[in-house]
Each structure stands twice: as structure tokens, then as C-alpha cells.
Design an enzyme around this catalytic site. Structure first.
Site, mmCIF file in Angstrom:
data_model
loop_
_atom_site.group_PDB
_atom_site.id
_atom_site.type_symbol
_atom_site.label_atom_id
_atom_site.label_comp_id
_atom_site.label_asym_id
_atom_site.label_seq_id
_atom_site.Cartn_x
_atom_site.Cartn_y
_atom_site.Cartn_z
ATOM 1 N N LYS A 190 0.839 -1.201 0.000
ATOM 2 C CA LYS A 190 0.000 0.000 0.000
ATOM 3 C C LYS A 190 0.878 1.258 0.000
ATOM 4 O O LYS A 190 0.679 2.172 -0.782
ATOM 5 C CB LYS A 190 -0.925 -0.032 1.228
ATOM 6 N N GLU A 196 10.538 -4.685 4.514
ATOM 7 C CA GLU A 196 10.613 -6.097 4.123
ATOM 8 C C GLU A 196 10.294 -6.255 2.638
ATOM 9 O O GLU A 196 11.000 -6.932 1.891
ATOM 10 C CB GLU A 196 9.608 -6.934 4.933
ATOM 11 N N GLY A 248 -4.853 -1.877 4.830
ATOM 12 C CA GLY A 248 -4.055 -3.002 4.346
ATOM 13 C C GLY A 248 -4.714 -4.347 4.605
ATOM 14 O O GLY A 248 -4.786 -5.209 3.726
ATOM 15 N N ARG A 249 -5.225 -4.544 5.816
ATOM 16 C CA ARG A 249 -5.797 -5.860 6.165
ATOM 17 C C ARG A 249 -7.191 -6.058 5.599
ATOM 18 O O ARG A 249 -7.813 -7.085 5.830
ATOM 19 C CB ARG A 249 -5.765 -6.047 7.687
ATOM 20 N N GLU A 334 -4.788 -6.758 14.773
ATOM 21 C CA GLU A 334 -4.297 -5.433 14.380
ATOM 22 C C GLU A 334 -5.442 -4.417 14.445
ATOM 23 O O GLU A 334 -5.236 -3.235 14.702
ATOM 24 C CB GLU A 334 -3.685 -5.463 12.964
ATOM 25 N N HIS A 365 -4.610 -33.466 17.004
ATOM 26 C CA HIS A 365 -3.466 -34.287 17.402
ATOM 27 C C HIS A 365 -2.321 -33.432 17.917
ATOM 28 O O HIS A 365 -1.181 -33.885 17.988
ATOM 29 C CB HIS A 365 -3.036 -35.154 16.215
ATOM 30 N N LYS A 494 9.189 -0.671 14.280
ATOM 31 C CA LYS A 494 9.785 -0.305 12.981
ATOM 32 C C LYS A 494 10.848 0.776 13.167
ATOM 33 O O LYS A 494 11.932 0.710 12.601
ATOM 34 C CB LYS A 494 8.696 0.258 12.045
#
Ligand code: F6P
Length: 529
Positions: A190, A196, A248-249, A334, A365, A494
Site C-alpha cells: 500500500k 521487508e 491493508g488488512r 491489528e 493431534h 519499525k
């Protein structure tokens, strides 16, 4: 008395009541479930009774859920700390009318971008590309990665890969074995500043250049920052833009979903959007007492804020939804992991729960032991399709269904000491040893769960499910009076990473660091030469 106090009193009065006893009422299952189209949500295996549900609905009404919902859909700047509208719903408003933001209808631009995405997706699908890499992180990765996996039976395009972590292992593993000449790289960000993503994008560009590909034609970008995509050297013809009112999400519905569109084709992607649009319409028009996102949110509020169950397990009995828990972690944590209310005062109660989980039956399991017999209650959310996609393996699906239904039943009914003693007796135990062995076999039961059923995980249904969870997060945020659409909590880390980088590189010494950090850095320096 406030609604919160009333709910706490109701909880105190009924906390030892057996959920299974609520089924003495033969209408319990139908009264505490809701059907929306082909989707069925059962919340009868919780300790919510009619009185509590009424109070929860009043809580939602008092919080102004309906008015705030209408504000969201009509472009009011409800993301107050960033002064932005919240309009991811416009991205799937295929059949609706205009959506106004500050006097302008945003729909023409949304639809133009969709047309451009379709054209490009078709071009990629019919061209010589064998592989597509989506480089992004957080909302620019989790949504498309989850949806591409969820809709694997509908894939008829190039293979899709997702690179997110700045750990070089991620991109190195992905590039190994790919042909740079037939790979498309989509840089999804965005802001187009995320360290990253930009680091991985530069590495991918160098790899493509060194291995005979052409970054000038084989890179596309998905971003709100056209200036930065141009600076990176991506041809504007392959840049798909969106506006800052898409969080963003919440962005998988627009350009950030390009990899999904390439994988399943524009038609199936439209069905995905239409499923979400269908849920939007339901959320807007259904009365609160039969409104699926509202009811899902209210079970969340009941379990987390009233019963004080700190975590919630999302358990899709659907292998294709294996990434749903990860996706929901960002969406929910978030959005609603905030300690301060809208006005700036501290929240008087806990906010979002810890959301975790994994696909069933695998989780059975691994961690279900704790869910059944651990000391903490963990409300469980099961998701299950009536049909799988493997017609020739129907018996697998029947086993899956049986396991899912067995889990919610076991969580509710448990196993008493008497029942456990009877089992221990059949194993030959007697006397004190029988008692000791039996106690290990007791299940407390009375552990709440909800179940969401759907006919099959097709693109439309996936759209419904994701929009359902988005609106659930919205409703919980309104009730908790927090701003669900900013994410200031990610900033400090950050900033500190940026200031630590020269220390790690050895360009700056550790004198400004705390003792622990300085010691960690010095260990790393000793070991990396
Ligand atoms: O750091 C958190 C975050 O800002 C998320 O909210 C977002 O989804 C992610 O980083 C990626 O951001 P971008 O799409 O701008 O690269």
C-alpha cells in the site's frame, strides 16, 4: 445499571450452568442459530440464553452499531486518527450505487481499476508465464495468500508464490527452481515503503536481471503510491492503484487481490467479490437479532469481555482454510488490539482476544488436549463445508465432518467422574488406583463453541466468510469504542529496527543501547565475524 454490569451479573448467575441442559428446550438449536442464504451459524453450544442475548443486542444498539455501520458504508472518516474513510466495501460494490467520499463518487475509479486488473490478469494467464510471485507483507500478503490457498480447486492460471519475510530464507527458497524468464513479480505494498517488501523486491529484481528475465516488463505493482512505484522503475501500465480508504488488512478485494485473480481467473474473482457484497447487504439490512456479523461479534464480546476467556481458537475443518487463522490474526488483532478508546481514555476493559488456531483434524493431534482438559476455557469457532471438492474421496469428507461435530459435542458435554470411573473399571483398575486413573479421564465439558456451516468452499462462499469476519471485527470495535482501522502499535518496533540497523552493521557502537540489547548485539557480532 450499565449493560456491561448486567451482563457480568448474568454471567455470575449462570456460569456453572451446564450448556447441555439448555437443550432441554427443544427449540434451543433453532432459536440460537441463524441462516443467511446458504450459510448456517450455530451458537447454541454457548452459555448465552435469551435474556443474555437480549442484553448483548441492547449493548450493540446502545453503542450505535447501526448508525456507525451506516457511517462506514457512506464514507464518513471513521478512521479518526488517520482522518480517513473506511471503504473496502466499495471494492466489492459491483451491483450497488454510488459511494461518495467528500462529495465524489469513488465507484467509477474502482470499476475502472477492476477492468484494468481483469485485462491484465487475462494477459498473464494466456501468456507464457509459469509462475507469479506476490511480494508483500501483512495485509499485502495474508489476504491473497489465504485466498489463493483456499480456492486451490479453482486454479487454472500460473502457479502463485508468496514472499513476505525479510528473512532471506523466504525469497531464496521461492526463487530456487523458478525460471526468471517466465516469472512475473508483483510487488504489493500500500505504502511502497515497507522495508521487508522493498528489500525482497530489490532482491527479486536483481535475480531476474541476473537470470535472463526482464524486470522492466516482468514486474507489476499494487500500491497507493504511484510516485514510489515509478521511482522503483515499474511501468505505470502495470501499476494498479487504490486509495487510502482501503486498509491493508481489508485490501484483498482490490488490486492486492491480483495474484488471486490471476490464479482463478476474473470470473471466479467476481464471484468472490459478489460473496462479500452479499454479506455486506445482509449486514446493512438484517435486524440485529438475525444479523450474522452482529451475532458472531456478540458471542466474541460475551466470551472475551464478559466471561474473560482471553483467547479464541478458529478451527476450520477445511484444509483449504489452513491460512485463515493467520489471516484473522492480523484482521482481528491489528484492528482491535488497542488499549485506548476513541476519546483517548484507557479502555476500562480488555479489548481484542488472542486469536489462534489451525485446520482440523490436524489440531486435534496437537493442541486440543489443552482445549479439552486445560485449566483455561478457550471458546472455539468451527468452520465446516457440507461438501469437499474431491467427489471421489467422499468418505474422507464424512470423516472430517464427523470429527468436527464430535469436537463441539465433546467440548460441551464432557465426561463426568462417574463415567470416567466406569471406563477405568473396564480397564481392570480397582480401589484407589481406579479413582486416580478415572480423574485423568474426566473432561470438564461446558466449553463453548460456535459452528459456521456452508455448502462448499467456492469463491462466493469465501467472499462471504471473509466479509463476515471483517464486519464482526467492526461491530466488536464499535462496542469496545475503539478505532479498529489504525495500527499505531506497529510503529515503535519499525522505528527501533531502523535505528538498530547501523548498530548491527557495525557502523555505530552499542553505547546507546540497553544492557540486554548490547549483549545480544555483541553475541551476534562475535558469531558472524
Ligand atoms: O506494519 C503493519 C502494516 O502497516 C500493516 O497494517 C500492513 O498490512 C503491512 O504493514 C504492509 O503494509 P504495506 O502494504 O504498506 O507494505
Amino acid at each position: 445499571m450499565s449493560r456491561w454490569t448486567t451482563l457480568s451479573k448474568q454471567h455470575a448467575a449462570h456460569k456453572d450452568r451446564a450448556i447441555r441442559d439448555l437443550f432441554d428446550d427443544p427449540d434451543r438449536a433453532s432459536d440460537f442459530s441463524v441462516q443467511v442464504g446458504d450459510m448456517y451459524f450455530d451458537y447454541s453450544k454457548t452459555n448465552i440464553d435469551a435474556q443474555t442475548r437480549d442484553t448483548l443486542l441492547d449493548l450493540a444498539r446502545d453503542a450505535g452499531v447501526e448508525a456507525r455501520r451506516n457511517e462506514m458504508f457512506s464514507g464518513v472518516h471513521i478512521n479518526e486518527t488517520e482522518d480517513r474513510a473506511v471503504l473496502h466495501t466499495a471494492l466489492r460494490n459491483l451491483d450497488g450505487g454510488p459511494v461518495m467520499v467528500e462529495g465524489d463518487d469513488v465507484m467509477p475509479a474502482v470499476l475502472d481499476t477492476l477492468v484494468a486488473m481483469r485485462r491484465y490478469a487475462d494477459e498473464v494467464r494466456s501468456g507464457s508465464y509459469t509462475d507469479v510471485i506476490n511480494i508483500g507483507i501483512g495485509g499485502s500478503d495474508l489476504g491473497p495468500a489465504m485466498a489463493v490457498r483456499a480456492l486451490a480447486p479453482y486454479h487454472d492460471g500460473p502457479r502463485c508464490h508468496f514472499v513476505s519475510n525479510v528473512d532471506g530464507a523466504d525469497i531464496a527458497d521461492t526463487l530456487r527452481g523458478l525460471d526468471a524468464k517466465t516469472t512475473l513479480v508483483i510487488v504489493a505494498s500500500k505504502t511502497f515503503t515497507t522495508i521487508e517488501t522493498m528489500t525482497n523486491a530489490r532482491t527479486a529484481r536483481a535475480w531476474m536481471h541476473d537470470h535472463g528475465g526482464d524486470p522492466k516488463t516482468q514486474f507489476a505493482a499494487l500500491s497507493t503510491a504511484a510516485d514510489k512505484t515509478a521511482e522503483f522503475g515499474i511501468d505505470p501500465a502495470r501499476v494498479f492503484g487504490f486509495e487510502d480508504w482501503v486498509g491493508g488488512r481489508y485490501s484483498v478485494w482490490g488490486p492486492i487481490g491480483l495474484s488471486l485473480m490471476i490464479a482463478i481467473g476474473p470470473k471466479a474473482f467476481d464471484a468472490f467479490l459478489r460473496g462479500a457484497q452479499d454479506m455486506d447487504t445482509h449486514f446493512r439490512v438484517a435486524d440485529l437479532h438475525e444479523n450474522l456479523p452482529v451475532l458472531l461479534a456478540l458471542t466474541g464480546i460475551w466470551h472475551n469481555q464478559i466471561c474473560d476467556y482471553a483467547t479464541r481458537a478458529v478451527l476450520p475443518y477445511d484444509e483449504l482454510l489452513g491460512l485463515l487463522p493467520n489471516y484473522l490474526q492480523q484482521l482481528e488483532m491489528e484492528s482491535n488490539g488497542k488499549g485506548v478508546q476513541r476519546s483517548g481514555v484507557n479502555s476500562p476493559r480488555h479489548t481484542g482476544p488472542v486469536v489462534w488456531g489451525a485446520a482440523g483434524t490436524n489440531g486435534q493431534h496437537a493442541f486440543y488436549q489443552l482445549i479439552h482438559q486445560g485449566t483455561r476455557v478457550i471458546p472455539c469457532e468451527f468452520l465446516l463445508a457440507a461438501n469437499g471438492h474431491e467427489a471421489e474421496l467422499a468418505h474422507h469428507h464424512q470423516l472430517l465432518v464427523a470429527n468436527c461435530l464430535a469436537q463441539s459435542k465433546a467440548l460441551m458435554q464432557g465426561r463426568s467422574l462417574d463415567e470416567a470411573r466406569a471406563i477405568a473399571a473396564t480397564k481392570g483398575f480397582t480401589g484407589a488406583e481406579l479413582d486416580r486413573q478415572a480423574r485423568h479421564r474426566v473432561f470438564p465439558g461446558n466449553r463453548p463453541s460456535t459452528t459456521l456451516l456452508y455448502p462448499q468452499l467456492d469463491p462466493f462462499t469465501l467472499g462471504q466468510i471473509i466479509a463476515l469476519y471483517e464486519h464482526r471485527v467492526f461491530v466488536e470495535g464499535i462496542i469496545l469504542d475503539i478505532i479498529s482501522f489504525d495500527q499505531w502499535g506497529v510503529e515503535l518496533g519499525k522505528e527501533l529496527a531502523t535505528s538498530l540497523q547501523p548498530v548491527i552493521e557495525g557502523a555505530t557502537d552499542t553505547s546507546a543501547e540497553d544492557g540486554s540489547t548490547a549483549a545480544l548485539v555483541s553475541f551476534i557480532h562475535r558469531h558472524n565475524g
